[in-house]
Write a protein that holds these residues in place. Sequence first.
Motif, PDB file in Angstrom:
ATOM      1  N   UNK A  40       0.824  -1.203   0.000  1.00 42.93           N
ATOM      2  CA  UNK A  40       0.000   0.000   0.000  1.00 42.93           C
ATOM      3  C   UNK A  40       0.863   1.259   0.000  1.00 42.93           C
ATOM      4  N   UNK A  41       1.986   1.221   0.724  1.00 41.87           N
ATOM      5  CA  UNK A  41       2.885   2.383   0.711  1.00 41.87           C
ATOM      6  C   UNK A  41       3.497   2.586  -0.668  1.00 41.87           C
ATOM      7  N   UNK A  42       3.870   1.485  -1.321  1.00 42.00           N
ATOM      8  CA  UNK A  42       4.449   1.597  -2.657  1.00 42.00           C
ATOM      9  C   UNK A  42       3.470   2.195  -3.657  1.00 42.00           C
ATOM     10  N   UNK A  43       2.218   1.784  -3.559  1.00 41.91           N
ATOM     11  CA  UNK A  43       1.211   2.239  -4.512  1.00 41.91           C
ATOM     12  C   UNK A  43       0.570   3.558  -4.091  1.00 41.91           C
ATOM     13  N   UNK A  44       0.691   3.888  -2.821  1.00 41.07           N
ATOM     14  CA  UNK A  44       0.148   5.151  -2.339  1.00 41.07           C
ATOM     15  C   UNK A  44      -1.354   5.158  -2.140  1.00 41.07           C
ATOM     16  N   UNK A  45      -1.981   3.970  -2.068  1.00 40.98           N
ATOM     17  CA  UNK A  45      -3.430   3.879  -1.874  1.00 40.98           C
ATOM     18  C   UNK A  45      -3.737   2.684  -0.979  1.00 40.98           C
ATOM     19  N   UNK A  46      -4.830   2.726  -0.200  1.00 43.47           N
ATOM     20  CA  UNK A  46      -5.245   1.533   0.554  1.00 43.47           C
ATOM     21  C   UNK A  46      -5.783   0.470  -0.396  1.00 43.47           C
ATOM     22  N   UNK A  47      -5.360  -0.755  -0.177  1.00 39.31           N
ATOM     23  CA  UNK A  47      -5.761  -1.869  -1.050  1.00 39.31           C
ATOM     24  C   UNK A  47      -6.797  -2.784  -0.413  1.00 39.31           C
ATOM     25  N   UNK A  48      -6.847  -2.841   0.922  1.00 45.83           N
ATOM     26  CA  UNK A  48      -7.821  -3.690   1.609  1.00 45.83           C
ATOM     27  C   UNK A  48      -8.524  -2.879   2.685  1.00 45.83           C
ATOM     28  N   UNK A  49      -9.714  -3.300   2.998  1.00 44.46           N
ATOM     29  CA  UNK A  49     -10.461  -2.681   4.089  1.00 44.46           C
ATOM     30  C   UNK A  49     -11.014  -3.778   4.983  1.00 44.46           C
ATOM     31  N   UNK A  50     -11.003  -3.525   6.272  1.00 37.85           N
ATOM     32  CA  UNK A  50     -11.469  -4.518   7.228  1.00 37.85           C
ATOM     33  C   UNK A  50     -12.973  -4.397   7.435  1.00 37.85           C
ATOM     34  N   UNK A  51     -13.606  -5.543   7.682  1.00 37.22           N
ATOM     35  CA  UNK A  51     -15.024  -5.572   8.039  1.00 37.22           C
ATOM     36  C   UNK A  51     -15.212  -6.646   9.099  1.00 37.22           C
ATOM     37  N   UNK A  52     -16.444  -6.873   9.498  1.00 40.96           N
ATOM     38  CA  UNK A  52     -16.706  -7.734  10.658  1.00 40.96           C
ATOM     39  C   UNK A  52     -16.180  -9.153  10.470  1.00 40.96           C
ATOM     40  N   UNK A  53     -16.165  -9.649   9.247  1.00 42.64           N
ATOM     41  CA  UNK A  53     -15.800 -11.048   9.013  1.00 42.64           C
ATOM     42  C   UNK A  53     -14.419 -11.208   8.389  1.00 42.64           C
ATOM     43  N   UNK A  54     -13.636 -10.137   8.318  1.00 43.25           N
ATOM     44  CA  UNK A  54     -12.299 -10.259   7.736  1.00 43.25           C
ATOM     45  C   UNK A  54     -11.904  -9.021   6.963  1.00 43.25           C
ATOM     46  N   UNK A  55     -11.371  -9.229   5.758  1.00 45.98           N
ATOM     47  CA  UNK A  55     -10.955  -8.112   4.915  1.00 45.98           C
ATOM     48  C   UNK A  55     -11.468  -8.329   3.503  1.00 45.98           C
ATOM     49  N   UNK A  56     -11.592  -7.235   2.779  1.00 49.25           N
ATOM     50  CA  UNK A  56     -11.956  -7.294   1.364  1.00 49.25           C
ATOM     51  C   UNK A  56     -11.163  -6.221   0.633  1.00 49.25           C
ATOM     52  N   UNK A  57     -10.936  -6.384  -0.671  1.00 48.11           N
ATOM     53  CA  UNK A  57     -10.205  -5.346  -1.400  1.00 48.11           C
ATOM     54  C   UNK A  57     -11.043  -4.075  -1.536  1.00 48.11           C
ATOM     55  N   UNK A  58     -10.359  -2.928  -1.477  1.00 47.05           N
ATOM     56  CA  UNK A  58     -11.020  -1.671  -1.788  1.00 47.05           C
ATOM     57  C   UNK A  58     -11.292  -1.636  -3.289  1.00 47.05           C
ATOM     58  N   UNK A  59     -12.073  -0.693  -3.796  1.00 45.01           N
ATOM     59  CA  UNK A  59     -12.272  -0.608  -5.251  1.00 45.01           C
ATOM     60  C   UNK A  59     -10.956  -0.544  -6.025  1.00 45.01           C
ATOM     61  N   UNK A  60     -10.001   0.242  -5.515  1.00 48.66           N
ATOM     62  CA  UNK A  60      -8.688   0.309  -6.165  1.00 48.66           C
ATOM     63  C   UNK A  60      -7.960  -1.022  -6.002  1.00 48.66           C
ATOM     64  N   UNK A  61      -8.105  -1.627  -4.812  1.00 44.78           N
ATOM     65  CA  UNK A  61      -7.485  -2.918  -4.577  1.00 44.78           C
ATOM     66  C   UNK A  61      -8.006  -3.993  -5.503  1.00 44.78           C
TER      67      UNK A  61
END
Length: 336
Positions: A40-61
């Motif tokens: 994420x630091x290399x790309x400069x954008x968040x790639x995953x987001x956390x939710x109640x059951x784990x993680x999922x990719x962001x739209x950019x991810x």
Amino acid sequence: MELTVWRTFVTVCRLGSLSAAATELGYTQSAVSRQIAGLERQLGVPLVQRHARGVRPTPVGEVFRHHALATLNDADRALRAVRDARDGSLSRPLAVGATPSLAAGIVPAAIRRLLDEAAPLQWSLVPGLSSQLHDRVIAGDLDIAVVTDAPPGLPDDPRVERRFLGMDDMVVVLPIAHPLAGHGPVHIRTLADRTWVEDNDGSAALLRQHAARAGVTAHIDLTAADLPGKMALVATGHAIALIPGVLTCSLRTDLTTLALIDPPTRGIYTITRRRDPHPSAASLLDQLATAFGPRRPTHAAHQSTETNVDPALRSNTQDLWIGSPGRTHEGRTFPK
């Protein structure tokens, strides 16, 4: 960027869990977290987001996941090609995908016939949902996938060639000692007050739509993690379920099926890439078409429900039946 980190990211997205990805890849969870954070630091954008059951990719991810998966598959193919050339074997393994119900019987049988008639061939069979298999065909991870048009349906994608195999009637699966075992076909209204279990959104949508057309509601009160879990809940008397007719050829012996009047159906298709098809893909397509041609799975009956099955149907599906004729169980209570 290292491909190892890309593979970690793709695995996290596929499993929806940092800990599950760590287990599969042999890392600690903190190591996986550090890899994702560094990417994420290399790309400069968040790639995953956390939710109640784990993680999922962001739209950019999700955009990055799509391209990363294709790149990783290309890299894997390149490595395999080098190894094959080094070992003097240039044959390319045939990667096949299928939905769980089709991977349970129809597809392995077609592969067996292909191997019996062709030269030795390396192959693999990957189960998955239709949407997942479609993405893996596009990415080059699979050479051919056998999928269904159950909700939400199949995308109209010009990158793949789609071939229709046949229609599959859904049936109700019951414990073998259920009061309705050995009867049928029945109207969905007969089962409206029963407890249902489902393991995926597509099957649940077919059940709800079929019940709604009859003016009743199907009570899906239990959820299973996968098809074996769904079958286990039915076998132990907790619920009944809607399953594909093709599953009757591999049904466990403590279960039976019940045909529905005017049942919900789903179409079964193969999808292959238009670009760079596998040399053996066409032969497997022919074997699959042959498998569906004479029987066109419809109301296929488990052996213990032979009563009231149409004689013409019985002759078409006799070689698919399994079970224990005359087997009975007493002293069990089944849900409504």
